[in-house]
Scaffold this active site. Sequence first.
Site, mmCIF file in Angstrom:
data_model
loop_
_atom_site.group_PDB
_atom_site.id
_atom_site.type_symbol
_atom_site.label_atom_id
_atom_site.label_comp_id
_atom_site.label_asym_id
_atom_site.label_seq_id
_atom_site.Cartn_x
_atom_site.Cartn_y
_atom_site.Cartn_z
ATOM 1 N N TYR A 11 0.817 -1.220 0.000
ATOM 2 C CA TYR A 11 0.000 0.000 0.000
ATOM 3 C C TYR A 11 0.857 1.279 0.000
ATOM 4 O O TYR A 11 0.787 2.087 -0.933
ATOM 5 C CB TYR A 11 -0.922 -0.056 1.229
ATOM 6 N N SER A 124 6.668 3.028 13.281
ATOM 7 C CA SER A 124 5.258 3.318 13.516
ATOM 8 C C SER A 124 5.085 4.082 14.813
ATOM 9 O O SER A 124 5.875 3.919 15.765
ATOM 10 C CB SER A 124 4.519 1.980 13.612
ATOM 11 N N TYR A 148 3.705 -7.121 17.064
ATOM 12 C CA TYR A 148 3.977 -6.291 15.876
ATOM 13 C C TYR A 148 4.781 -5.053 16.285
ATOM 14 O O TYR A 148 5.829 -4.744 15.702
ATOM 15 C CB TYR A 148 2.664 -5.864 15.193
ATOM 16 N N LYS A 152 8.839 -3.552 15.514
ATOM 17 C CA LYS A 152 9.246 -2.198 15.081
ATOM 18 C C LYS A 152 10.278 -1.626 16.051
ATOM 19 O O LYS A 152 11.305 -1.068 15.634
ATOM 20 C CB LYS A 152 8.025 -1.274 14.991
ATOM 21 N N TYR A 176 5.397 6.416 11.240
ATOM 22 C CA TYR A 176 4.141 6.812 10.613
ATOM 23 C C TYR A 176 3.034 6.836 11.647
ATOM 24 O O TYR A 176 2.951 5.947 12.490
ATOM 25 C CB TYR A 176 3.681 5.817 9.540
ATOM 26 N N PHE A 177 2.117 7.794 11.495
ATOM 27 C CA PHE A 177 0.888 7.767 12.278
ATOM 28 C C PHE A 177 -0.130 6.923 11.492
ATOM 29 O O PHE A 177 0.201 5.815 11.131
ATOM 30 C CB PHE A 177 0.495 9.192 12.713
ATOM 31 N N LEU A 199 -9.736 1.112 10.631
ATOM 32 C CA LEU A 199 -11.005 1.841 10.573
ATOM 33 C C LEU A 199 -11.416 2.247 9.151
ATOM 34 O O LEU A 199 -12.537 1.951 8.720
ATOM 35 C CB LEU A 199 -10.912 3.091 11.470
ATOM 36 N N ARG A 291 -11.594 -2.112 21.923
ATOM 37 C CA ARG A 291 -10.723 -3.179 21.407
ATOM 38 C C ARG A 291 -9.512 -3.283 22.338
ATOM 39 O O ARG A 291 -8.859 -2.258 22.602
ATOM 40 C CB ARG A 291 -10.289 -2.821 19.978
ATOM 41 N N PRO A 292 -9.213 -4.493 22.825
ATOM 42 C CA PRO A 292 -8.086 -4.617 23.755
ATOM 43 C C PRO A 292 -6.804 -4.038 23.153
ATOM 44 O O PRO A 292 -6.520 -4.262 21.974
ATOM 45 C CB PRO A 292 -7.944 -6.134 23.960
ATOM 46 N N ASP A 294 -6.143 -0.932 22.558
ATOM 47 C CA ASP A 294 -6.286 0.403 21.954
ATOM 48 C C ASP A 294 -6.056 1.496 22.990
ATOM 49 O O ASP A 294 -6.369 1.321 24.170
ATOM 50 C CB ASP A 294 -7.699 0.573 21.370
HETATM 51 P P1 NAD Z 1 1.483 -3.690 3.095
HETATM 52 O O1 NAD Z 1 1.199 -5.021 3.699
HETATM 53 O O2 NAD Z 1 0.556 -3.175 2.051
HETATM 54 O O3 NAD Z 1 2.971 -3.680 2.516
HETATM 55 C C1 NAD Z 1 3.999 -4.498 3.000
HETATM 56 C C2 NAD Z 1 4.520 -5.308 1.822
HETATM 57 O O4 NAD Z 1 5.614 -6.108 2.259
HETATM 58 C C3 NAD Z 1 3.473 -6.252 1.230
HETATM 59 O O5 NAD Z 1 3.394 -6.039 -0.166
HETATM 60 C C4 NAD Z 1 4.015 -7.648 1.536
HETATM 61 O O6 NAD Z 1 3.671 -8.591 0.535
HETATM 62 C C5 NAD Z 1 5.511 -7.377 1.611
HETATM 63 N N1 NAD Z 1 6.271 -8.315 2.443
HETATM 64 C C6 NAD Z 1 6.007 -8.722 3.713
HETATM 65 N N2 NAD Z 1 6.953 -9.580 4.136
HETATM 66 C C7 NAD Z 1 7.849 -9.718 3.103
HETATM 67 C C8 NAD Z 1 9.023 -10.460 2.927
HETATM 68 N N3 NAD Z 1 9.490 -11.273 3.888
HETATM 69 N N4 NAD Z 1 9.693 -10.362 1.748
HETATM 70 C C9 NAD Z 1 9.236 -9.553 0.754
HETATM 71 N N5 NAD Z 1 8.106 -8.828 0.873
HETATM 72 C C10 NAD Z 1 7.420 -8.903 2.032
HETATM 73 O O7 NAD Z 1 1.603 -2.648 4.308
HETATM 74 P P2 NAD Z 1 1.742 -1.068 4.303
HETATM 75 O O8 NAD Z 1 0.580 -0.527 5.023
HETATM 76 O O9 NAD Z 1 2.090 -0.561 2.979
HETATM 77 O O10 NAD Z 1 2.986 -0.925 5.294
HETATM 78 C C11 NAD Z 1 4.320 -0.803 4.852
HETATM 79 C C12 NAD Z 1 5.233 -0.703 6.051
HETATM 80 O O11 NAD Z 1 4.839 0.396 6.870
HETATM 81 C C13 NAD Z 1 5.183 -1.943 6.968
HETATM 82 O O12 NAD Z 1 6.482 -2.198 7.442
HETATM 83 C C14 NAD Z 1 4.276 -1.495 8.085
HETATM 84 O O13 NAD Z 1 4.542 -2.185 9.283
HETATM 85 C C15 NAD Z 1 4.627 -0.026 8.205
HETATM 86 N N6 NAD Z 1 3.569 0.771 8.794
HETATM 87 C C16 NAD Z 1 2.306 0.720 8.277
HETATM 88 C C17 NAD Z 1 1.290 1.443 8.885
HETATM 89 C C18 NAD Z 1 -0.130 1.364 8.352
HETATM 90 O O14 NAD Z 1 -1.052 1.694 9.111
HETATM 91 N N7 NAD Z 1 -0.371 0.978 7.124
HETATM 92 C C19 NAD Z 1 1.560 2.246 10.002
HETATM 93 C C20 NAD Z 1 2.869 2.301 10.485
HETATM 94 C C21 NAD Z 1 3.869 1.550 9.874
HETATM 95 N N1 UDP Z 2 -11.645 1.471 15.165
HETATM 96 C C1 UDP Z 2 -13.011 1.268 15.272
HETATM 97 N N2 UDP Z 2 -13.575 0.302 14.493
HETATM 98 C C2 UDP Z 2 -12.858 -0.456 13.602
HETATM 99 C C3 UDP Z 2 -11.460 -0.238 13.516
HETATM 100 C C4 UDP Z 2 -10.894 0.730 14.315
HETATM 101 O O1 UDP Z 2 -13.690 1.930 16.053
HETATM 102 O O2 UDP Z 2 -13.439 -1.324 12.922
HETATM 103 C C5 UDP Z 2 -11.011 2.553 15.963
HETATM 104 C C6 UDP Z 2 -9.880 2.122 16.872
HETATM 105 O O3 UDP Z 2 -10.391 1.773 18.140
HETATM 106 C C7 UDP Z 2 -9.003 3.386 16.906
HETATM 107 C C8 UDP Z 2 -9.201 3.996 15.512
HETATM 108 O O4 UDP Z 2 -10.427 3.448 15.017
HETATM 109 O O5 UDP Z 2 -9.512 4.317 17.843
HETATM 110 C C9 UDP Z 2 -8.079 3.662 14.524
HETATM 111 O O6 UDP Z 2 -7.875 2.259 14.501
HETATM 112 P P1 UDP Z 2 -7.009 1.553 13.364
HETATM 113 O O7 UDP Z 2 -7.096 0.068 13.586
HETATM 114 O O8 UDP Z 2 -7.417 2.062 12.020
HETATM 115 O O9 UDP Z 2 -5.536 2.091 13.628
HETATM 116 P P2 UDP Z 2 -4.615 2.033 14.952
HETATM 117 O O10 UDP Z 2 -4.582 3.431 15.474
HETATM 118 O O11 UDP Z 2 -5.222 1.061 15.902
HETATM 119 O O12 UDP Z 2 -3.304 1.596 14.422
#
Ligand code: NAD
Ligand code: UDP
Length: 338
Positions: A11, A124, A148, A152, A176-177, A199, A291-292, A294
């Site tokens: 993503y 994160s 998880y 990180k 990232y937020f 969400l 949700r536990p 949170d």
């Molecule tokens: P995502 O799952 O869409 O992207 C991660 C990608 O890594 C996927 O395409 C997956 O197939 C690939 N992948 C996983 N393990 C692998 C491996 N061993 N070898 C090769 N490819 C592998 O997730 P995203 O939301 O795009 O997140 C990207 C990064 O940002 C992640 O490290 C995630 O933990 C971090 N992050 C995401 C969020 C969020 O809310 N989306 C928030 C904070 C941090």
């Molecule tokens: N949340 C919710 N319903 C859902 C998913 C999330 O009410 O189906 C709430 C969750 O409790 C938090 C906010 O939405 O307050 C963001 O949650 P999310 O899982 O998107 O991200 P997080 O901050 O937990 O990484």
Amino acid sequence: MKILVTGGAGYIASHTNLELLNAGYEVVAIDNFSNSSMESIRRVEKLTGKKIHFYEADILDKEALTDIFSRESIQAVIHFAGLKAVGESCEIPLKYFKNNLSGTITLLEVMQEFGVKNLAFSSSATVYGDPATVPVTEEFPLSVTNPYGRTKLMIEDMLRDLFQSDPSWNIAILRYFNPIGAHESGEIGEDPNGIPNNLVPYIAKVASGALDKIHIFGNDYDTPDGTGVRDYIHVVDLALGHIKAIEKLQENPGLVTYNLGTGVGYSVMDIIHNYEKACGKKLPYVIDPRRPGDIAVTYADPTKARKELGWTAERGIDKMCEDTYRWQSKNPNGYRNL
Ligand code: NAD
Ligand code: UDP
């Protein structure tokens, strides 16, 4: 300049690939498709008219990584690859530790062997645990509550130790937020497997009729409307933050850490109302228990990234919801409706 993007079909990576290509970088991407598909790579190539050097491979596979580093003259790495579902990480923690930790160690070993020491890492806001106050600065104490998050924090610690041992590394730890939204073309976006945990993807499925109603996890938090407050950031702003981080790495900054957030907190109810505006209809919801794990509130202090990277998130909550809605409407089954 050639950048290796791990997890390159995911993503956040797909939006970053697009911005990197538009900014004139060459992109080498690697993904094992554990949570993505080739379609996002194709669409980014189509949107930009440029090629991504793509390798289907696992970052745990040292031979494959070595082969990629031998073929491509990589100058920096943006490391997105990782498993990211909090709930799943509690059920199968070893898989998370193996994939995220061992994968990162393997990547770092190969980078070291090839003398590539410029790295941006996806961390994160989860590393701040339940912050005592908001907004959260980079100096806040670190703690985590699930496997998880622990991956990180452990990777962050590993990077700090690596830098201590060899200050010729340049490492940007990016915290990232809550990334949401999609590219405004509606061609790339978030495509979670199964029922979404987060969400906004859940709201998007309710709006499209694929799911019945939104479940709000608790309305008894100490927040203005009782629902949880987070710092939602448009994924394109986040992607642009990576370009700024890559530019920073070229200045040999050593190890730097930045919050990537907007500095504004929105509640679950705020997000539902904004999404209703974007899709033009009322969305049904119910109040469920909390949700536990949170927390009530978190949002970033993004001052450091603004001052040192010259980066600020520019896209507001309206655009985040409109762009998510466009992506969801054009692709009701994500990348699978082909
Ligand atoms: P995502 O799952 O869409 O992207 C991660 C990608 O890594 C996927 O395409 C997956 O197939 C690939 N992948 C996983 N393990 C692998 C491996 N061993 N070898 C090769 N490819 C592998 O997730 P995203 O939301 O795009 O997140 C990207 C990064 O940002 C992640 O490290 C995630 O933990 C971090 N992050 C995401 C969020 C969020 O809310 N989306 C928030 C904070 C941090
Ligand atoms: N949340 C919710 N319903 C859902 C998913 C999330 O009410 O189906 C709430 C969750 O409790 C938090 C906010 O939405 O307050 C963001 O949650 P999310 O899982 O998107 O991200 P997080 O901050 O937990 O990484």
